[in-house]
Motif scaffolding. Structure first.
Motif, PDB file in Angstrom:
ATOM      1  N   ALA A  70      42.692 -50.958 -48.424  1.00  0.00           N
ATOM      2  CA  ALA A  70      41.642 -50.271 -47.666  1.00  0.00           C
ATOM      3  C   ALA A  70      41.420 -48.853 -48.174  1.00  0.00           C
ATOM      4  O   ALA A  70      40.474 -48.187 -47.758  1.00  0.00           O
ATOM      5  CB  ALA A  70      41.994 -50.243 -46.179  1.00  0.00           C
ATOM      6  N   TYR A  71      42.300 -48.416 -49.084  1.00  0.00           N
ATOM      7  CA  TYR A  71      42.204 -47.064 -49.636  1.00  0.00           C
ATOM      8  C   TYR A  71      42.063 -47.165 -51.146  1.00  0.00           C
ATOM      9  O   TYR A  71      42.705 -47.980 -51.793  1.00  0.00           O
ATOM     10  CB  TYR A  71      43.449 -46.255 -49.275  1.00  0.00           C
ATOM     11  N   VAL A  72      41.208 -46.324 -51.703  1.00  0.00           N
ATOM     12  CA  VAL A  72      40.939 -46.339 -53.139  1.00  0.00           C
ATOM     13  C   VAL A  72      41.682 -45.176 -53.790  1.00  0.00           C
ATOM     14  O   VAL A  72      41.509 -44.012 -53.404  1.00  0.00           O
ATOM     15  CB  VAL A  72      39.432 -46.222 -53.427  1.00  0.00           C
ATOM     16  N   SER A  73      42.512 -45.487 -54.765  1.00  0.00           N
ATOM     17  CA  SER A  73      43.245 -44.473 -55.517  1.00  0.00           C
ATOM     18  C   SER A  73      42.632 -44.340 -56.902  1.00  0.00           C
ATOM     19  O   SER A  73      42.370 -45.346 -57.573  1.00  0.00           O
ATOM     20  CB  SER A  73      44.725 -44.861 -55.614  1.00  0.00           C
ATOM     21  N   GLN A  74      42.369 -43.104 -57.326  1.00  0.00           N
ATOM     22  CA  GLN A  74      41.692 -42.879 -58.599  1.00  0.00           C
ATOM     23  C   GLN A  74      42.405 -41.782 -59.399  1.00  0.00           C
ATOM     24  O   GLN A  74      43.054 -40.906 -58.830  1.00  0.00           O
ATOM     25  CB  GLN A  74      40.240 -42.456 -58.380  1.00  0.00           C
ATOM     26  N   ARG A  75      42.240 -41.827 -60.724  1.00  0.00           N
ATOM     27  CA  ARG A  75      42.639 -40.737 -61.611  1.00  0.00           C
ATOM     28  C   ARG A  75      41.370 -40.155 -62.218  1.00  0.00           C
ATOM     29  O   ARG A  75      40.610 -40.850 -62.886  1.00  0.00           O
ATOM     30  CB  ARG A  75      43.586 -41.250 -62.682  1.00  0.00           C
ATOM     31  N   LEU A  76      41.129 -38.865 -61.943  1.00  0.00           N
ATOM     32  CA  LEU A  76      39.948 -38.158 -62.436  1.00  0.00           C
ATOM     33  C   LEU A  76      40.387 -37.076 -63.425  1.00  0.00           C
ATOM     34  O   LEU A  76      41.561 -36.716 -63.488  1.00  0.00           O
ATOM     35  CB  LEU A  76      39.187 -37.507 -61.270  1.00  0.00           C
ATOM     36  N   TRP A  77      39.438 -36.547 -64.188  1.00  0.00           N
ATOM     37  CA  TRP A  77      39.740 -35.496 -65.156  1.00  0.00           C
ATOM     38  C   TRP A  77      38.698 -34.384 -65.041  1.00  0.00           C
ATOM     39  O   TRP A  77      37.499 -34.632 -65.133  1.00  0.00           O
ATOM     40  CB  TRP A  77      39.763 -36.050 -66.577  1.00  0.00           C
ATOM     41  N   ALA A  78      39.172 -33.163 -64.808  1.00  0.00           N
ATOM     42  CA  ALA A  78      38.304 -31.980 -64.758  1.00  0.00           C
ATOM     43  C   ALA A  78      38.408 -31.230 -66.081  1.00  0.00           C
ATOM     44  O   ALA A  78      39.420 -31.328 -66.783  1.00  0.00           O
ATOM     45  CB  ALA A  78      38.708 -31.074 -63.599  1.00  0.00           C
ATOM     46  N   THR A  79      37.390 -30.465 -66.400  1.00  0.00           N
ATOM     47  CA  THR A  79      37.373 -29.688 -67.640  1.00  0.00           C
ATOM     48  C   THR A  79      37.598 -28.218 -67.322  1.00  0.00           C
ATOM     49  O   THR A  79      36.811 -27.598 -66.604  1.00  0.00           O
ATOM     50  CB  THR A  79      36.046 -29.862 -68.384  1.00  0.00           C
ATOM     51  N   ALA A  80      38.695 -27.660 -67.847  1.00  0.00           N
ATOM     52  CA  ALA A  80      39.018 -26.246 -67.647  1.00  0.00           C
ATOM     53  C   ALA A  80      38.106 -25.377 -68.505  1.00  0.00           C
ATOM     54  O   ALA A  80      37.446 -25.872 -69.429  1.00  0.00           O
ATOM     55  CB  ALA A  80      40.482 -25.997 -67.999  1.00  0.00           C
ATOM     56  N   PRO A  81      38.034 -24.068 -68.231  1.00  0.00           N
ATOM     57  CA  PRO A  81      37.155 -23.199 -69.014  1.00  0.00           C
ATOM     58  C   PRO A  81      37.416 -23.225 -70.517  1.00  0.00           C
ATOM     59  O   PRO A  81      36.490 -23.013 -71.309  1.00  0.00           O
ATOM     60  CB  PRO A  81      37.452 -21.802 -68.425  1.00  0.00           C
ATOM     61  N   ASP A  82      38.666 -23.489 -70.944  1.00  0.00           N
ATOM     62  CA  ASP A  82      38.962 -23.539 -72.372  1.00  0.00           C
ATOM     63  C   ASP A  82      38.801 -24.939 -72.950  1.00  0.00           C
ATOM     64  O   ASP A  82      39.166 -25.200 -74.099  1.00  0.00           O
ATOM     65  CB  ASP A  82      40.367 -23.015 -72.651  1.00  0.00           C
ATOM     66  N   GLY A  83      38.244 -25.877 -72.155  1.00  0.00           N
ATOM     67  CA  GLY A  83      37.988 -27.225 -72.625  1.00  0.00           C
ATOM     68  C   GLY A  83      39.104 -28.217 -72.348  1.00  0.00           C
ATOM     69  O   GLY A  83      38.939 -29.421 -72.590  1.00  0.00           O
ATOM     70  N   THR A  84      40.238 -27.753 -71.846  1.00  0.00           N
ATOM     71  CA  THR A  84      41.364 -28.643 -71.557  1.00  0.00           C
ATOM     72  C   THR A  84      41.011 -29.600 -70.426  1.00  0.00           C
ATOM     73  O   THR A  84      40.408 -29.204 -69.424  1.00  0.00           O
ATOM     74  CB  THR A  84      42.608 -27.817 -71.166  1.00  0.00           C
ATOM     75  N   GLN A  85      41.391 -30.868 -70.588  1.00  0.00           N
ATOM     76  CA  GLN A  85      41.182 -31.877 -69.558  1.00  0.00           C
ATOM     77  C   GLN A  85      42.355 -31.865 -68.581  1.00  0.00           C
ATOM     78  O   GLN A  85      43.509 -32.031 -68.975  1.00  0.00           O
ATOM     79  CB  GLN A  85      41.033 -33.257 -70.180  1.00  0.00           C
ATOM     80  N   VAL A  86      42.058 -31.662 -67.292  1.00  0.00           N
ATOM     81  CA  VAL A  86      43.079 -31.508 -66.253  1.00  0.00           C
ATOM     82  C   VAL A  86      43.024 -32.720 -65.327  1.00  0.00           C
ATOM     83  O   VAL A  86      41.985 -33.005 -64.729  1.00  0.00           O
ATOM     84  CB  VAL A  86      42.851 -30.216 -65.445  1.00  0.00           C
ATOM     85  N   PRO A  87      44.133 -33.456 -65.186  1.00  0.00           N
ATOM     86  CA  PRO A  87      44.099 -34.650 -64.340  1.00  0.00           C
ATOM     87  C   PRO A  87      44.090 -34.334 -62.854  1.00  0.00           C
ATOM     88  O   PRO A  87      44.673 -33.342 -62.403  1.00  0.00           O
ATOM     89  CB  PRO A  87      45.376 -35.400 -64.728  1.00  0.00           C
ATOM     90  N   ILE A  88      43.416 -35.191 -62.098  1.00  0.00           N
ATOM     91  CA  ILE A  88      43.380 -35.141 -60.635  1.00  0.00           C
ATOM     92  C   ILE A  88      43.713 -36.532 -60.116  1.00  0.00           C
ATOM     93  O   ILE A  88      43.151 -37.520 -60.594  1.00  0.00           O
ATOM     94  CB  ILE A  88      41.992 -34.739 -60.107  1.00  0.00           C
ATOM     95  N   SER A  89      44.612 -36.630 -59.170  1.00  0.00           N
ATOM     96  CA  SER A  89      44.868 -37.891 -58.470  1.00  0.00           C
ATOM     97  C   SER A  89      44.208 -37.815 -57.108  1.00  0.00           C
ATOM     98  O   SER A  89      44.382 -36.830 -56.389  1.00  0.00           O
ATOM     99  CB  SER A  89      46.375 -38.128 -58.318  1.00  0.00           C
ATOM    100  N   LEU A  90      43.459 -38.856 -56.731  1.00  0.00           N
ATOM    101  CA  LEU A  90      42.681 -38.817 -55.498  1.00  0.00           C
ATOM    102  C   LEU A  90      42.796 -40.146 -54.764  1.00  0.00           C
ATOM    103  O   LEU A  90      42.840 -41.214 -55.384  1.00  0.00           O
ATOM    104  CB  LEU A  90      41.211 -38.516 -55.806  1.00  0.00           C
ATOM    105  N   VAL A  91      42.838 -40.061 -53.432  1.00  0.00           N
ATOM    106  CA  VAL A  91      42.796 -41.262 -52.598  1.00  0.00           C
ATOM    107  C   VAL A  91      41.843 -41.011 -51.443  1.00  0.00           C
ATOM    108  O   VAL A  91      41.765 -39.902 -50.902  1.00  0.00           O
ATOM    109  CB  VAL A  91      44.211 -41.634 -52.084  1.00  0.00           C
ATOM    110  N   VAL A  92      41.079 -42.047 -51.076  1.00  0.00           N
ATOM    111  CA  VAL A  92      40.105 -41.929 -50.003  1.00  0.00           C
ATOM    112  C   VAL A  92      39.919 -43.309 -49.374  1.00  0.00           C
ATOM    113  O   VAL A  92      40.123 -44.337 -50.035  1.00  0.00           O
ATOM    114  CB  VAL A  92      38.765 -41.368 -50.540  1.00  0.00           C
ATOM    115  N   LYS A  93      39.565 -43.342 -48.105  1.00  0.00           N
ATOM    116  CA  LYS A  93      39.261 -44.614 -47.439  1.00  0.00           C
ATOM    117  C   LYS A  93      38.070 -45.250 -48.148  1.00  0.00           C
ATOM    118  O   LYS A  93      37.106 -44.577 -48.520  1.00  0.00           O
ATOM    119  CB  LYS A  93      38.921 -44.337 -45.969  1.00  0.00           C
TER     120      LYS A  93
END
Length: 532
Positions: free
Chosen positions: A267-290
């Motif tokens: 019933a909950y969705v777990s995801q791995r996302l990637w944000a881009t830092a100002p210097d171009g580095t890819q920063v991982p995010i773990s997220l869960v939501v109903k």
């Protein structure tokens, strides 16, 4: 500070050992009579190892570490044939060994400390022969694995033979030894990986059901065993104890932490996302939501830490279900300064690179907003200790980006604390933050220290929690910061300070008090964000 007791299993008799300032560690020699234990100094640093015989002989000092940067720890090797004394600072290691069958002898140093050389040691079997195993960073920051034949004498560094070379993409975090297999704990692509090397069989990596998760070897049971136990969990999956057959790789879930009431992990969705830092580095995010809340902006609780190379691997929380079931998403920003992507990730967020921790967190918040997961007004951020420093810094830099903030036992008076070497742990922290007695370091810390950088601007609603008995981050740091915020900020948003008079750095003692602490934080978020 611990009191030590010994229980005789044959008759159930419990005896208290009359020693003061103990760190809680107890390590048996193989005679079942000799006990090694650690002692704390005035800053609560384990600095002394003592040897005690249960026949009443007076305790004898075995080792005393005078360097305030180094913590002392004694443990038994996997083979139970060796006693190992580990001395470690934030960046440097030294290990001494003693035959567990001859506990009255002296420890022998395996490799004298050299600044920035980190290594740890275990003892087991390789190809059916007794051997030493050494995990070391002397070849590169992600560590390599060496072995040395056990000749009956503790090996020197010249005896080390490379077994697994250094890799730029894979971090060797640890090892577990059984008589028939070696198990490596790796970090690959921001996630923990267990790699098993059975004797005389091909190596393999343990397969798991979720895209983002937490995993570690919980227990190798006995050295002579064909199986080990793993602890596994994900943002949407309660903690499981899994039994792993070392030869075949077959897994069996022995236990899953029960969830009271109706619960369906799907019933909950777990995801791995990637944000881009100002210097171009890819920063991982773990997220869960109903699941039904996915695809639209929702209130979101974003957590961060980013220090000491600690990895914030996704974890399940029963209490967090009260967030998720109200339509609140939960996310972890795996910013630099942590260890999620290896040693380089850690080093890119410490000392002169500390600013990356803050810009990474801001980039994660912006990514979640720009991609429709939430809005600034619905975004609550949280962090504790060094994560509280993170919260204080980003609030100064981008206060308009957040709707609410929680700072637990926050290290927000970092400059003044690091200038006082008499406080617990200050000297040991030089390797993490730098010594502000050096002018360039002083200016660097001053540029981001939350207390020094409070300005006349609008801040979001903020809850600050301190522990009166906290020996890691003193309670007055939070009090000073809140006082300056109240005197300086231009808004009328709530700014609350709660000082727990019975708490230390880890909060109040007791399972139910811990739930009350979480309830307070969630109630604050619900109130500020207008969630029923």
């Amino acid at each position: 500070i611990y009191t030590l007791f010994v229980k005789e299993l044959s008759n159930g008799r419990v005896s208290e050992l009359e020693f003061q300032d103990c760190d809680g560690s107890m390590t048996w020699a193989n005679d079942s009579l000799t006990l090694f234990f650690g002692e704390l100094d005035d800053t609560h640093r384990p600095h002394k190892l003592l040897r005690y015989r249960l026949d009443g002989t007076a305790a004898e000092e075995v080792f005393n570490e005078p360097d305030g940067r180094f913590f002392l720890h004694c443990y038994r090797s996997s083979s139970e044939q060796q006693l190992l004394l580990s001395l470690g600072s934030k960046t440097t290691s030294e290990v001494w060994a003693l035959d567990a069958a001859q506990p009255q002898q002296a420890f022998t140093c395996l490799a004298p400390r050299v600044e920035d050389h980190e290594y740890d040691v275990d003892h087991g079997t390789l190809n059916g022969e007794w051997a030493w195993f050494i995990r070391t960073n002397r070849d590169g920051i992600n560590f390599a694995l060496y072995t040395a034949v056990d000749t009956g004498v503790a090996p020197t560094e010249a005896d080390w033979q490379n077994l697994i070379p250094h890799s730029d993409s894979t971090m060797i975090e640890g090892m577990s030894l059984n008589v028939g297999a070696m198990t490596l704990s790796l970090r690959v692509g921001g996630l923990p990986v267990i790699e098993v090397h059975p004797q005389d069989l091909p190596s393999y990596r343990v397969q798991l059901p979720d895209a983002a998760y937490s995993l570690h070897v919980q227990n190798s049971l006995e050295f002579v065993s064909e199986r080990i136990r793993l602890r596994y969990e994900a943002l949407n999956r309660p903690a499981q104890i899994r039994q792993l057959e070392l030869d075949s790789g077959e897994q069996k879930v022995l236990k899953e932490t029960p969830v009271l009431g109706p619960f369906d992990a799907d019933a909950y969705v777990s995801q791995r996302l990637w944000a881009t830092a100002p210097d171009g580095t890819q920063v991982p995010i773990s997220l869960v939501v109903k699941r039904e809340a996915l695809g639209q902006p929702t209130p979101l609780y974003l957590y961060g830490y980013g220090a000491y190379g600690e990895s914030l691997d996704p974890w399940f929380s029963h209490a967090r279900l009260s967030l998720l079931d109200r339509g609140v998403a939960f996310a972890i920003a795996h910013v630099r300064g942590g260890g999620e992507l290896g040693e380089a990730w850690y080093r890119a967020g410490k000392q002169e690179h500390k600013h990356n921790t803050f810009s990474d967190f801001i980039a994660c918040a912006e990514h979640l907003i720009d991609n429709g997961f939430t809005t600034s007004a619905q975004l609550a951020i949280s962090g504790g200790s060094a994560g509280g420093l993170l919260i204080g810094a980003v609030l100064n830099q981008r206060p308009e980006l957040f709707g609410a903030a929680i700072a637990e036992v926050p290290f927000v008076d970092v400059l003044n604390t690091m200038l006082d070497p008499d406080l617990p742990l200050t000297v040991t922290e030089y390797d993490e933050w730098g010594n502000p007695e050096e002018p360039d370091v002083y200016e660097r810390i001053k540029a981001y220290a939350p207390y020094e950088n409070v300005t006349a601007q609008a801040y979001p609603a903020t809850l600050v929690i301190a522990g009166y008995n906290d020996s890691r981050v003193q309670y007055w740091e939070a009090a000073k910061w809140v006082a300056k915020l109240r005197a300086t900020k231009t808004d009328t948003n709530p700014l609350l300070l709660k000082t727990e008079l019975g708490a230390g750095h880890g909060g109040m003692s007791g399972r139910y008090q811990g739930l009350r602490d979480v309830a307070l934080e969630y109630a604050f978020v619900f109130k500020v964000l207008g969630i029923a």
